[in-house]
Design a protein around this motif. Structure first.
Motif, PDB file in Angstrom:
ATOM      1  N   PRO A 129       5.714  -3.233   3.250  1.00 38.53           N
ATOM      2  CA  PRO A 129       4.107  -3.486   3.085  1.00 38.53           C
ATOM      3  C   PRO A 129       4.337  -5.764   3.627  1.00 38.53           C
ATOM      4  O   PRO A 129       2.744  -6.065   3.430  1.00 38.53           O
ATOM      5  N   HIS A 130       5.148  -6.489   3.795  1.00 41.57           N
ATOM      6  CA  HIS A 130       4.575  -7.920   3.676  1.00 41.57           C
ATOM      7  C   HIS A 130       4.615  -7.798   4.856  1.00 41.57           C
ATOM      8  O   HIS A 130       3.645  -9.308   5.522  1.00 41.57           O
ATOM      9  N   ALA A 131       5.014  -6.558   5.639  1.00 39.48           N
ATOM     10  CA  ALA A 131       4.413  -6.818   7.426  1.00 39.48           C
ATOM     11  C   ALA A 131       2.998  -6.880   7.186  1.00 39.48           C
ATOM     12  O   ALA A 131       2.143  -7.163   8.283  1.00 39.48           O
ATOM     13  N   LEU A 132       2.763  -5.815   7.101  1.00 38.66           N
ATOM     14  CA  LEU A 132       1.503  -5.020   7.053  1.00 38.66           C
ATOM     15  C   LEU A 132       0.111  -6.458   6.308  1.00 38.66           C
ATOM     16  O   LEU A 132      -0.511  -6.663   7.017  1.00 38.66           O
ATOM     17  N   SER A 133       0.557  -7.668   5.400  1.00 36.21           N
ATOM     18  CA  SER A 133       0.149  -8.306   4.788  1.00 36.21           C
ATOM     19  C   SER A 133      -0.107  -9.445   5.744  1.00 36.21           C
ATOM     20  O   SER A 133      -1.263 -10.361   6.210  1.00 36.21           O
TER      21      SER A 133
END
Length: 114
Positions: free
Chosen positions: A59-63
Motif C-alpha cells: 500500500p505504501h508503494a501504491l500511495s
C-alpha cells in the motif's frame, strides 16, 4: 495576460499524451485492481509472514506511485523524481523478502543494522 491554469486536471495536464505517462497510468491502474482483489482475500484467513510484510509494504508503494503521478500531472517533475527512490526501495524490499523468506524476521524487527 493568461498564463494558463494554476492546477491541471486530466484533460489539460502538461504531459498528457506522453507514452511513458500512459504506461505509468496503466501500471497504476493494474496494480490498484490487483491490490483490491488481494486486499479482500487478506481479511479471510491466516496470512504468512511474507504476506503480512506485503500488507505493510505494497500500500505504501501504491500511495507513492499515485503521488508521483499527481506531481507529474502538475508539472513537478523534480519532486516526482525524488519520490522514485522510496517507491523503488519498497519494490526492492518486497522482492528481496519474496526471494529470501528467512530474512522476514529482520524485517519484522525493523531492519536493525547490528
Amino acid at each position: 495576460m493568461d498564463e494558463g491554469p494554476v492546477v491541471f486536471d486530466p484533460s489539460n495536464e502538461p504531459y498528457l499524451g506522453r507514452h511513458s505517462v500512459l504506461v505509468f497510468d496503466n501500471m497504476i491502474s493494474a496494480a490498484m485492481g490487483a491490490h483490491e482483489v488481494i486486499a479482500r482475500s487478506t481479511h479471510r484467513g491466516d496470512l504468512s509472514r511474507l504476506q503480512i510484510a506485503a500488507t505493510q509494504i505494497v500500500p505504501h508503494a501504491l500511495s507513492l506511485a499515485l503521488a508521483i503521478r499527481e506531481l507529474v500531472r502538475q508539472g513537478y517533475l523534480l519532486a516526482a523524481e525524488v519520490l522514485m527512490r522510496p517507491l523503488l526501495e519498497r519494490v526492492a524490499v518486497i522482492s528481496y523478502l519474496a526471494e529470501h523468506e528467512e530474512k522476514i524476521a529482520l524485517w519484522e524487527a525493523g531492519w536493525p543494522l547490528t
